[in-house]
Structures are given as structure tokens and as C-alpha cells.
Motif scaffolding. Structure first.
Motif, PDB file in Angstrom:
ATOM      1  N   ALA A  86      27.227  41.722  47.262  1.00  0.00           N
ATOM      2  CA  ALA A  86      27.754  42.461  47.585  1.00  0.00           C
ATOM      3  C   ALA A  86      29.333  41.884  47.909  1.00  0.00           C
ATOM      4  N   LYS A  87      29.775  40.823  46.944  1.00  0.00           N
ATOM      5  CA  LYS A  87      31.025  40.376  47.005  1.00  0.00           C
ATOM      6  C   LYS A  87      31.740  40.719  45.963  1.00  0.00           C
ATOM      7  N   ARG A  89      30.718  43.917  44.451  1.00  0.00           N
ATOM      8  CA  ARG A  89      30.969  45.350  44.771  1.00  0.00           C
ATOM      9  C   ARG A  89      31.885  45.201  46.378  1.00  0.00           C
ATOM     10  N   GLU A  90      31.876  44.680  46.659  1.00  0.00           N
ATOM     11  CA  GLU A  90      33.189  44.736  47.790  1.00  0.00           C
ATOM     12  C   GLU A  90      34.463  44.765  46.754  1.00  0.00           C
ATOM     13  N   GLY A  92      35.045  45.918  44.696  1.00  0.00           N
ATOM     14  CA  GLY A  92      35.295  46.829  43.136  1.00  0.00           C
ATOM     15  C   GLY A  92      34.589  46.677  41.214  1.00  0.00           C
ATOM     16  N   PRO A  95      29.778  49.605  40.733  1.00  0.00           N
ATOM     17  CA  PRO A  95      29.131  50.654  42.355  1.00  0.00           C
ATOM     18  C   PRO A  95      28.460  49.963  42.986  1.00  0.00           C
ATOM     19  N   GLN A  96      29.281  50.932  44.253  1.00  0.00           N
ATOM     20  CA  GLN A  96      28.440  50.660  45.683  1.00  0.00           C
ATOM     21  C   GLN A  96      27.137  50.923  44.967  1.00  0.00           C
ATOM     22  N   GLY A  97      26.335  51.596  44.275  1.00  0.00           N
ATOM     23  CA  GLY A  97      24.577  51.234  44.244  1.00  0.00           C
ATOM     24  C   GLY A  97      24.054  49.999  43.855  1.00  0.00           C
ATOM     25  N   SER A  99      22.613  46.178  42.254  1.00  0.00           N
ATOM     26  CA  SER A  99      21.923  45.281  43.142  1.00  0.00           C
ATOM     27  C   SER A  99      21.981  44.523  42.354  1.00  0.00           C
TER      28      SER A  99
END
Length: 161
Positions: A86-87, A89-90, A92, A95-97, A99
Motif C-alpha cells: 500500500a505504501k 502504491r501511495e 507511485g 499502479p493503484q490496482g 497487490s
């Protein structure tokens, strides 16, 4: 004296590392071993694709325990991994999707998706077909040589008079 920095901790030697850290450090260092002592890790010599695929199929250890997939991670470790993802993704980096990586079996050379890489710049083969001599060129060269000889002999006799 050189220091070892591993997982953001500094050690004076491998012996100072806790057992789990030492095991992880030795696992990483085994991937980058230089058995022939030429200064280049062996993973980057020879068939690099095969070397990396083989290195990627080694066992991963988390807290000293082998992990074969995400499902076998302890819940607290999986939660920390999800927090890290998550960090990323935050920030950048992912990508947002995205996992945590899905558990997939390592590829093998039998699978069509895995194949030897093609060369970046194709090189001409050092082996070529023997086409033999070309008679036209050979006869022309031989004729020219004979003509030069005849002219030289004629010039010699003409200059002697």
C-alpha cells in the motif's frame, strides 16, 4: 575494517548477525556468488536468462521458515507485506490496482512462455559454406599473369638489341 549492511542494520562480520538474518544474508549472497573469482557474479555470466530463472526458483525464507506461497505466510507477516505494498502504491512505485504478488509456480523451460533469448545484435556466422573456386576469375588471373610474363620477355629481348 569492512562492514556488512543488511536489512538496514550494520554488522562487523557475518558472525554478529542473528541466525535468521545470517540465513537470509547467505541466501542472497549465494545468488551473487563468484565461484571463478573473476569479479563478475556467476549469475551474470553464460546463459543469463537460465541463471536468473534458476535463482528465482530458490526457496524464500521469512523469519527462518521456508515460504512457498503467499498463503503460507503467517497472518502478521502477510499484513506487513500488504502495508508495504500500500505504501509503494501511495508513493507511485506501483499502479493503484497492484497487490501482493500472487502465488504462481515457477516457470520451466518446457513451458512455451519461457524460451532462450535472442541476441541483441545478430552476428555473422564464422562457419560458411565452401563454394569452391570460381573458374572464370581463376582463368582471368592466370591469363593476366601469362600475358605479363610474355610482355616482360618480349621487352627484355627488344631492349637487348
Amino acid at each position: 575494517m569492512p562492514h556488512i549492511i543488511f536489512n538496514n542494520k550494520t554488522y562487523n562480520s557475518v558472525d554478529e548477525m542473528p541466525a535468521a538474518e545470517r540465513q537470509a544474508y547467505e541466501q542472497v549472497m549465494s545468488v551473487f556468488a563468484d565461484a571463478d573469482q573473476d569479479g563478475i557474479p556467476d549469475i551474470f555470466e553464460g546463459d543469463i536468462v537460465s541463471n536468473i530463472v534458476n535463482a528465482a526458483t530458490t526457496t524464500v525464507f521469512v523469519n527462518g521458515q521456508p515460504v512457498s506461497s503467499m498463503e503460507t505466510l503467517p497472518p502478521e507477516t502477510r499484513a506487513r507485506l500488504e502495508q508495504g505494498m500500500a505504501k509503494l502504491r501511495e508513493l507511485g512505485f506501483l499502479p493503484q490496482g497492484a497487490s501482493a504478488p500472487k502465488a504462481e509456480p515457477a516457470p520451466t523451460w518446457d513451458q512455451p512462455a519461457v524460451r532462450a533469448s535472442t541476441p541483441i545484435a545478430p552476428a555473422a556466422s564464422a562457419i560458411s559454406e565452401d563454394r569452391g573456386t570460381r573458374p572464370g576469375i581463376l582463368f582471368a588471373a592466370l591469363g593476366g599473369l601469362i600475358l605479363c610474363g610474355v610482355l616482360a620477355v618480349a621487352a627484355f629481348f627488344l631492349l637487348q638489341r
